[in-house]
Design a protein around this motif. Structure first.
Motif, PDB file in Angstrom:
ATOM      1  N   LYS A  43       0.834  -1.211   0.000  1.00  0.00           N
ATOM      2  CA  LYS A  43       0.000   0.000   0.000  1.00  0.00           C
ATOM      3  C   LYS A  43       0.864   1.255   0.000  1.00  0.00           C
ATOM      4  O   LYS A  43       0.610   2.202  -0.751  1.00  0.00           O
ATOM      5  CB  LYS A  43      -0.919   0.015   1.226  1.00  0.00           C
ATOM      6  N   CYS A  46       2.451   1.945  -3.294  1.00  0.00           N
ATOM      7  CA  CYS A  46       1.510   2.316  -4.350  1.00  0.00           C
ATOM      8  C   CYS A  46       1.266   3.815  -4.435  1.00  0.00           C
ATOM      9  O   CYS A  46       0.893   4.333  -5.494  1.00  0.00           O
ATOM     10  CB  CYS A  46       0.164   1.618  -4.129  1.00  0.00           C
ATOM     11  N   THR A  79      -3.500   7.171 -10.245  1.00  0.00           N
ATOM     12  CA  THR A  79      -3.056   7.843  -9.025  1.00  0.00           C
ATOM     13  C   THR A  79      -3.644   7.128  -7.818  1.00  0.00           C
ATOM     14  O   THR A  79      -4.854   6.887  -7.754  1.00  0.00           O
ATOM     15  CB  THR A  79      -3.489   9.321  -9.011  1.00  0.00           C
ATOM     16  N   TYR A  80      -2.788   6.807  -6.863  1.00  0.00           N
ATOM     17  CA  TYR A  80      -3.220   6.137  -5.629  1.00  0.00           C
ATOM     18  C   TYR A  80      -2.849   7.000  -4.437  1.00  0.00           C
ATOM     19  O   TYR A  80      -1.707   7.464  -4.315  1.00  0.00           O
ATOM     20  CB  TYR A  80      -2.567   4.756  -5.497  1.00  0.00           C
ATOM     21  N   GLU A  85      -7.894   5.856  -1.798  1.00  0.00           N
ATOM     22  CA  GLU A  85      -8.661   6.350  -2.942  1.00  0.00           C
ATOM     23  C   GLU A  85      -7.793   6.320  -4.201  1.00  0.00           C
ATOM     24  O   GLU A  85      -6.559   6.422  -4.128  1.00  0.00           O
ATOM     25  CB  GLU A  85      -9.150   7.773  -2.671  1.00  0.00           C
ATOM     26  N   PHE A  86      -8.440   6.189  -5.343  1.00  0.00           N
ATOM     27  CA  PHE A  86      -7.695   6.115  -6.602  1.00  0.00           C
ATOM     28  C   PHE A  86      -8.395   6.925  -7.692  1.00  0.00           C
ATOM     29  O   PHE A  86      -9.596   7.193  -7.638  1.00  0.00           O
ATOM     30  CB  PHE A  86      -7.556   4.662  -7.071  1.00  0.00           C
ATOM     31  N   HIS A 110     -12.600   4.001  -4.371  1.00  0.00           N
ATOM     32  CA  HIS A 110     -11.769   3.504  -3.285  1.00  0.00           C
ATOM     33  C   HIS A 110     -11.387   2.053  -3.541  1.00  0.00           C
ATOM     34  O   HIS A 110     -11.955   1.395  -4.426  1.00  0.00           O
ATOM     35  CB  HIS A 110     -12.490   3.636  -1.941  1.00  0.00           C
ATOM     36  N   THR A 111     -10.439   1.582  -2.774  1.00  0.00           N
ATOM     37  CA  THR A 111      -9.927   0.219  -2.934  1.00  0.00           C
ATOM     38  C   THR A 111     -10.209  -0.616  -1.690  1.00  0.00           C
ATOM     39  O   THR A 111     -10.299  -0.095  -0.582  1.00  0.00           O
ATOM     40  CB  THR A 111      -8.410   0.227  -3.188  1.00  0.00           C
ATOM     41  N   TYR A 128     -11.197  -2.655  -6.945  1.00  0.00           N
ATOM     42  CA  TYR A 128     -11.367  -1.238  -7.264  1.00  0.00           C
ATOM     43  C   TYR A 128     -12.868  -0.946  -7.367  1.00  0.00           C
ATOM     44  O   TYR A 128     -13.564  -1.552  -8.181  1.00  0.00           O
ATOM     45  CB  TYR A 128     -10.696  -0.900  -8.598  1.00  0.00           C
TER      46      TYR A 128
END
Length: 225
Positions: A43, A46, A79-80, A85-86, A110-111, A128
């Motif tokens: 995480k 990322c 983008t992470y 959130e992505f 969100h992931t 995702y």
């Protein structure tokens, strides 16, 4: 007698080299094992912005007249954030070199991390959920025309460079029903500062079902410079 001593010395020297090489190999092997990352470490790695190395190809469910699958081409900008959130932006192109961009697709959400994936040490299962934004922008007239034919109801007229949201809406071209929030059951793996996701199934199946979670690695993205 002298030659026997020389041979024995040479043999001991070779054995010594083999032992040293074996020790080094074991150290390297142990080092690699120690570098296997857990979920929290992945995480943290990322966080940031990642981009495609070059245009990428995917199989689709659409078929050519001869029954073969139609490919589609895209580039990714991902983008992470540290909070999970992505944002994913994809540019779909009509050609393998990305010279004819057709549409821009943006997903935000969100992931959910689901634990280790067996494809490689340190790989993780990740879901995702695009519950913040799902937007489409036609970039050429041909794509806008296709959208007006396939997804005209419930939307404004599709026009070049005009963005529309399909979040929670019925959208036949992507197989989405009213109220459905799009999500994918995927994987993620980071190696040498490259981010791998799951490779699309050769029969074109999406990752929208947990049983379709990928079992192989896709061409990676790299950090945006």
């Amino acid at each position: 007698m002298k030659s026997r001593i020389l041979l024995s010395s040479a043999a001991l020297f070779v054995v010594g080299l083999i032992s040293i090489a074996s020790v080094r190999q074991n150290k390297n092997s142990n080092s690699k094992k120690q570098k296997t990352m857990n979920t929290e470490q992945v995480k943290q790695l990322c966080v940031g912005e990642w981009v495609s190395i070059a245009p990428e190809v995917r199989p689709s469910l659409s078929k050519n007249a001869d029954g073969s699958m139609k490919p589609f081409y895209l580039t990714r900008d991902f983008t992470y954030l540290a909070n999970g959130e992505f944002t994913l932006q994809m540019i779909n192109s009509a050609d393998a070199y990305g010279k004819v961009p057709m549409a821009k697709i943006v997903l935000k959400g969100h992931t959910i991390w689901q634990g280790e994936h067996p494809i490689a040490p340190g790989a993780q299962k990740i879901d995702y959920i695009a519950d913040d934004a799902y937007e489409i922008t036609p970039l050429i007239q041909g794509f806008a025309d296709a959208m007006n034919q396939a997804a005209g109801n419930g939307f404004d007229k599709w026009e070049v460079n005009q963005t529309q949201s399909i979040l929670g809406k019925a959208f036949a071209p992507f197989g989405l029903s009213e109220g459905q929030i799009y999500g994918e059951f995927d994987l993620i793996y980071i190696l040498n500062d490259m981010m791998f996701w799951g490779a699309k199934h050769v029969d074109g199946r999406s990752f929208a079902k947990v049983e379709n979670r990928p079992d192989n690695l896709q061409i990676p993205m790299v950090r945006k410079q």
